[in-house]
Motif scaffolding. Structure first.
Motif, PDB file in Angstrom:
ATOM      1  N   LEU A 291       5.885   0.758  -6.810  1.00 31.26           N
ATOM      2  CA  LEU A 291       5.164  -0.458  -6.418  1.00 31.26           C
ATOM      3  C   LEU A 291       5.360  -1.583  -7.432  1.00 31.26           C
ATOM      4  O   LEU A 291       5.502  -2.749  -7.060  1.00 31.26           O
ATOM      5  CB  LEU A 291       3.670  -0.151  -6.279  1.00 31.26           C
ATOM      6  CG  LEU A 291       3.240   0.667  -5.059  1.00 31.26           C
ATOM      7  CD1 LEU A 291       1.793   1.119  -5.202  1.00 31.26           C
ATOM      8  CD2 LEU A 291       3.426  -0.123  -3.772  1.00 31.26           C
ATOM      9  N   LEU A 292       5.377  -1.231  -8.703  1.00 28.84           N
ATOM     10  CA  LEU A 292       5.559  -2.234  -9.748  1.00 28.84           C
ATOM     11  C   LEU A 292       6.936  -2.880  -9.669  1.00 28.84           C
ATOM     12  O   LEU A 292       7.078  -4.102  -9.846  1.00 28.84           O
ATOM     13  CB  LEU A 292       5.369  -1.595 -11.124  1.00 28.84           C
ATOM     14  CG  LEU A 292       3.957  -1.578 -11.700  1.00 28.84           C
ATOM     15  CD1 LEU A 292       3.937  -0.808 -13.015  1.00 28.84           C
ATOM     16  CD2 LEU A 292       3.435  -2.980 -11.900  1.00 28.84           C
ATOM     17  N   LYS A 293       7.940  -2.072  -9.420  1.00 31.67           N
ATOM     18  CA  LYS A 293       9.301  -2.603  -9.329  1.00 31.67           C
ATOM     19  C   LYS A 293       9.444  -3.544  -8.142  1.00 31.67           C
ATOM     20  O   LYS A 293      10.169  -4.542  -8.211  1.00 31.67           O
ATOM     21  CB  LYS A 293      10.296  -1.449  -9.224  1.00 31.67           C
ATOM     22  CG  LYS A 293      10.413  -0.653 -10.516  1.00 31.67           C
ATOM     23  CD  LYS A 293      11.261   0.598 -10.344  1.00 31.67           C
ATOM     24  CE  LYS A 293      11.315   1.393 -11.651  1.00 31.67           C
ATOM     25  NZ  LYS A 293      12.004   2.691 -11.480  1.00 31.67           N
ATOM     26  N   ALA A 294       8.753  -3.221  -7.048  1.00 29.94           N
ATOM     27  CA  ALA A 294       8.857  -4.046  -5.837  1.00 29.94           C
ATOM     28  C   ALA A 294       7.912  -5.240  -5.850  1.00 29.94           C
ATOM     29  O   ALA A 294       8.121  -6.216  -5.122  1.00 29.94           O
ATOM     30  CB  ALA A 294       8.582  -3.190  -4.606  1.00 29.94           C
ATOM     31  N   ASN A 295       6.863  -5.156  -6.691  1.00 29.28           N
ATOM     32  CA  ASN A 295       5.833  -6.206  -6.705  1.00 29.28           C
ATOM     33  C   ASN A 295       5.479  -6.569  -8.154  1.00 29.28           C
ATOM     34  O   ASN A 295       4.367  -6.279  -8.627  1.00 29.28           O
ATOM     35  CB  ASN A 295       4.584  -5.745  -5.964  1.00 29.28           C
ATOM     36  CG  ASN A 295       4.873  -5.304  -4.542  1.00 29.28           C
ATOM     37  OD1 ASN A 295       4.916  -6.110  -3.636  1.00 29.28           O
ATOM     38  ND2 ASN A 295       5.072  -4.006  -4.355  1.00 29.28           N
TER      39      ASN A 295
ATOM     40  N   THR B 245       0.852  -1.194   0.000  1.00 31.73           N
ATOM     41  CA  THR B 245       0.000   0.000   0.000  1.00 31.73           C
ATOM     42  C   THR B 245       0.883   1.238   0.000  1.00 31.73           C
ATOM     43  O   THR B 245       1.904   1.281   0.687  1.00 31.73           O
ATOM     44  CB  THR B 245      -0.920   0.017   1.231  1.00 31.73           C
ATOM     45  OG1 THR B 245      -1.817  -1.101   1.174  1.00 31.73           O
ATOM     46  CG2 THR B 245      -1.745   1.291   1.291  1.00 31.73           C
ATOM     47  N   ALA B 246       0.497   2.240  -0.772  1.00 37.87           N
ATOM     48  CA  ALA B 246       1.228   3.509  -0.803  1.00 37.87           C
ATOM     49  C   ALA B 246       0.244   4.659  -0.688  1.00 37.87           C
ATOM     50  O   ALA B 246      -0.932   4.527  -1.027  1.00 37.87           O
ATOM     51  CB  ALA B 246       2.036   3.624  -2.095  1.00 37.87           C
ATOM     52  N   ASP B 247       0.718   5.788  -0.205  1.00 37.59           N
ATOM     53  CA  ASP B 247      -0.094   6.996  -0.065  1.00 37.59           C
ATOM     54  C   ASP B 247       0.077   7.850  -1.311  1.00 37.59           C
ATOM     55  O   ASP B 247       1.154   8.387  -1.562  1.00 37.59           O
ATOM     56  CB  ASP B 247       0.341   7.773   1.181  1.00 37.59           C
ATOM     57  CG  ASP B 247      -0.549   8.965   1.490  1.00 37.59           C
ATOM     58  OD1 ASP B 247      -1.255   9.437   0.569  1.00 37.59           O
ATOM     59  OD2 ASP B 247      -0.536   9.448   2.630  1.00 37.59           O
ATOM     60  N   GLY B 248      -0.988   7.973  -2.100  1.00 35.91           N
ATOM     61  CA  GLY B 248      -0.935   8.760  -3.325  1.00 35.91           C
ATOM     62  C   GLY B 248      -1.446  10.173  -3.178  1.00 35.91           C
ATOM     63  O   GLY B 248      -1.499  10.913  -4.165  1.00 35.91           O
TER      64      GLY B 248
ATOM     65  N   GLN C 278       3.798   8.186  -9.608  1.00 38.48           N
ATOM     66  CA  GLN C 278       5.121   7.965  -9.020  1.00 38.48           C
ATOM     67  C   GLN C 278       5.130   6.757  -8.090  1.00 38.48           C
ATOM     68  O   GLN C 278       6.045   5.916  -8.137  1.00 38.48           O
ATOM     69  CB  GLN C 278       5.556   9.218  -8.240  1.00 38.48           C
ATOM     70  CG  GLN C 278       5.803  10.443  -9.090  1.00 38.48           C
ATOM     71  CD  GLN C 278       5.889  11.711  -8.267  1.00 38.48           C
ATOM     72  OE1 GLN C 278       5.934  11.663  -7.039  1.00 38.48           O
ATOM     73  NE2 GLN C 278       5.895  12.851  -8.925  1.00 38.48           N
ATOM     74  N   LYS C 279       4.103   6.669  -7.258  1.00 38.92           N
ATOM     75  CA  LYS C 279       4.052   5.569  -6.302  1.00 38.92           C
ATOM     76  C   LYS C 279       3.853   4.234  -7.017  1.00 38.92           C
ATOM     77  O   LYS C 279       4.414   3.215  -6.616  1.00 38.92           O
ATOM     78  CB  LYS C 279       2.938   5.815  -5.279  1.00 38.92           C
ATOM     79  CG  LYS C 279       3.175   7.022  -4.366  1.00 38.92           C
ATOM     80  CD  LYS C 279       4.420   6.861  -3.537  1.00 38.92           C
ATOM     81  CE  LYS C 279       4.722   8.083  -2.685  1.00 38.92           C
ATOM     82  NZ  LYS C 279       3.832   8.233  -1.543  1.00 38.92           N
TER      83      LYS C 279
ATOM     84  N   GLU D 173      -5.784   6.505 -12.573  1.00 33.64           N
ATOM     85  CA  GLU D 173      -5.284   6.891 -13.895  1.00 33.64           C
ATOM     86  C   GLU D 173      -3.761   7.060 -13.879  1.00 33.64           C
ATOM     87  O   GLU D 173      -3.069   6.676 -14.831  1.00 33.64           O
ATOM     88  CB  GLU D 173      -5.956   8.193 -14.340  1.00 33.64           C
ATOM     89  CG  GLU D 173      -7.435   8.067 -14.657  1.00 33.64           C
ATOM     90  CD  GLU D 173      -7.708   7.967 -16.152  1.00 33.64           C
ATOM     91  OE1 GLU D 173      -6.971   7.228 -16.842  1.00 33.64           O
ATOM     92  OE2 GLU D 173      -8.660   8.626 -16.610  1.00 33.64           O
ATOM     93  N   GLY D 174      -3.243   7.624 -12.796  1.00 39.26           N
ATOM     94  CA  GLY D 174      -1.794   7.741 -12.669  1.00 39.26           C
ATOM     95  C   GLY D 174      -1.125   6.377 -12.630  1.00 39.26           C
ATOM     96  O   GLY D 174      -0.079   6.153 -13.259  1.00 39.26           O
ATOM     97  N   ALA D 175      -1.747   5.435 -11.904  1.00 37.27           N
ATOM     98  CA  ALA D 175      -1.222   4.072 -11.835  1.00 37.27           C
ATOM     99  C   ALA D 175      -1.263   3.412 -13.210  1.00 37.27           C
ATOM    100  O   ALA D 175      -0.330   2.690 -13.600  1.00 37.27           O
ATOM    101  CB  ALA D 175      -2.020   3.258 -10.826  1.00 37.27           C
ATOM    102  N   TYR D 176      -2.325   3.669 -13.956  1.00 35.77           N
ATOM    103  CA  TYR D 176      -2.455   3.127 -15.313  1.00 35.77           C
ATOM    104  C   TYR D 176      -1.318   3.631 -16.202  1.00 35.77           C
ATOM    105  O   TYR D 176      -0.708   2.855 -16.959  1.00 35.77           O
ATOM    106  CB  TYR D 176      -3.813   3.525 -15.889  1.00 35.77           C
ATOM    107  CG  TYR D 176      -3.987   3.204 -17.356  1.00 35.77           C
ATOM    108  CD1 TYR D 176      -4.369   1.921 -17.766  1.00 35.77           C
ATOM    109  CD2 TYR D 176      -3.767   4.174 -18.337  1.00 35.77           C
ATOM    110  CE1 TYR D 176      -4.524   1.622 -19.119  1.00 35.77           C
ATOM    111  CE2 TYR D 176      -3.924   3.876 -19.680  1.00 35.77           C
ATOM    112  CZ  TYR D 176      -4.297   2.601 -20.071  1.00 35.77           C
ATOM    113  OH  TYR D 176      -4.449   2.316 -21.404  1.00 35.77           O
ATOM    114  N   LEU D 177      -1.002   4.917 -16.115  1.00 35.68           N
ATOM    115  CA  LEU D 177       0.077   5.487 -16.923  1.00 35.68           C
ATOM    116  C   LEU D 177       1.421   4.862 -16.566  1.00 35.68           C
ATOM    117  O   LEU D 177       2.235   4.564 -17.456  1.00 35.68           O
ATOM    118  CB  LEU D 177       0.137   7.008 -16.729  1.00 35.68           C
ATOM    119  CG  LEU D 177      -1.032   7.812 -17.297  1.00 35.68           C
ATOM    120  CD1 LEU D 177      -0.914   9.278 -16.895  1.00 35.68           C
ATOM    121  CD2 LEU D 177      -1.083   7.677 -18.820  1.00 35.68           C
ATOM    122  N   ALA D 178       1.655   4.647 -15.265  1.00 33.28           N
ATOM    123  CA  ALA D 178       2.900   4.011 -14.838  1.00 33.28           C
ATOM    124  C   ALA D 178       2.994   2.586 -15.366  1.00 33.28           C
ATOM    125  O   ALA D 178       4.068   2.135 -15.802  1.00 33.28           O
ATOM    126  CB  ALA D 178       3.001   4.026 -13.312  1.00 33.28           C
ATOM    127  N   ALA D 179       1.876   1.875 -15.336  1.00 29.86           N
ATOM    128  CA  ALA D 179       1.856   0.502 -15.833  1.00 29.86           C
ATOM    129  C   ALA D 179       2.103   0.464 -17.342  1.00 29.86           C
ATOM    130  O   ALA D 179       2.838  -0.402 -17.841  1.00 29.86           O
ATOM    131  CB  ALA D 179       0.520  -0.152 -15.496  1.00 29.86           C
TER     132      ALA D 179
END
Length: 334
Positions: free
Chosen positions: A225-229, A208-211, A220-221, A244-250
């Motif tokens: 998270l992806l690198k660690a999991n 879990t991360a605080d966004g 950013q988070k 949406e931010g998580a989607y862009l990172a993925a």
């Protein structure tokens, strides 16, 4: 001499006690919540009323929409003049904003607190002065407010969790959660509800991360998270911008296999409902702003001289590809 000295001491002590009482052990500065007549400021339909709206920030599209909904509803009440402030995610500034509204002697205070605990005392001060207080979306601690307007965040979190359990990942798997700002009540409640919703499943929250409720922070988070999991299957984000931010990172990491669920469901072109329609999110959960309901509460208190419920719970709804277009059209009627 001794008798005179004792008399002087007694008089001094009595004066000090009187001054202490005058300073407000029973005033707005007291730690106690005063009994409030919520319709005390009501002067009927022939008067003008000033309302102060203290917003936590305007970095979140949800909060911009909330202010817009308040403006739209207040425009239909000619007696109302609503003044807005933006705390810009700063608790100290929001306290100052509320103090400024009190100095202006507003007839009613609306507030969506940045965080609960830091804003509790200044909200209590307003309430103990006899000013009706309408709290929106995020709560304060205690009962020093006239009415709270918002959806049930525990229910919304549970709704999201049950969607993961029953539809998105019925066979289980690892996921990550991106929470909102620590210290804001929806973050804790949406976390609690989600965990209730996935109970009994094989879904594991790997991290879990605080966004901070923001898209850029969520992105950013999520990258970290992806690198660690690397073995996760999905993301539960506590609002749509973070999803949406998580989607862009993925996407940047080439992870086109992941699934995303958010909360808010704003019926705007850049909102979560359209993101579901377009396939970036698998689902969102409606979280009404309460702007129109807050103005209606103010009208009852200031113009109609009617009390309002202590809690006004707004309805939520799960939005998926199947109903996104219909929900969007319905929410934009009128």
């Amino acid at each position: 001499m001794r008798k005179t000295t004792k008399s002087l001491i007694a008089v001094t002590c009595a004066a000090a006690a009187f001054a202490a009482a005058g300073c407000g052990t029973t005033s707005e500065n007291s730690g106690q919540v005063q009994n409030q007549d919520p319709t005390k400021n009501c002067k009927g339909p022939n008067e003008k009323y000033t309302i102060g709206m203290s917003q936590a920030n305007l970095a979140e599209p949800y909060r911009v929409r909330m202010d817009d909904d308040i403006r739209k509803a207040a425009a239909k009440v000619p007696q109302f003049d609503v003044q807005f402030s933006d705390a810009a995610k700063d608790n100290s500034k929001q306290i100052s904003d509320v103090e400024n509204f009190l100095t202006k002697q507003v007839d009613l205070l609306m507030i969506s607190p940045n965080e609960a605990a830091p804003l509790t005392d200044v909200v209590k001060k307003a309430y103990n002065k006899g000013i009706p207080v309408v709290v929106l979306d995020r709560k304060v601690d205690g009962e020093a407010f006239t009415t709270y307007v918002g959806a049930d965040n525990v229910q919304i979190g549970r709704q999201a969790g049950e969607y993961f359990k029953n539809t998105l990942l019925p066979d289980g798997g690892k996921i990550v959660q991106i929470k909102g700002l620590s210290g804001s009540t929806p973050a804790a409640e949406r976390d609690q509800g989600f965990k209730d919703g996935i109970q009994g499943s094989k879904i594991e929250i790997a991290a879990t991360a605080d966004g901070e409720w923001e898209r850029s922070v969520g992105q950013q988070k999520m990258d970290a998270l992806l690198k660690a999991n690397p073995d996760i299957k999905a993301v539960y984000a506590q609002n749509d911008p973070m999803a949406e931010g998580a989607y862009l990172a993925a996407q940047a990491a080439g992870r086109n296999d992941l699934k995303f669920v958010g909360i808010d469901g704003l019926p705007i072109p850049s909102g979560g409902i359209k993101a579901v329609e377009d396939g970036r999110l698998q689902a969102t959960n409606l979280y009404p702003t309460g702007g129109a309901e807050a103005v209606e509460a103010a009208k009852k208190l200031l113009i109609d001289c009617q009390p309002v419920p202590k809690t006004q719970t707004l309805e939520t709804e799960l939005v998926t590809k199947d109903n996104a277009a219909d929900v969007y059209a319905r929410l934009n009627q009128g």
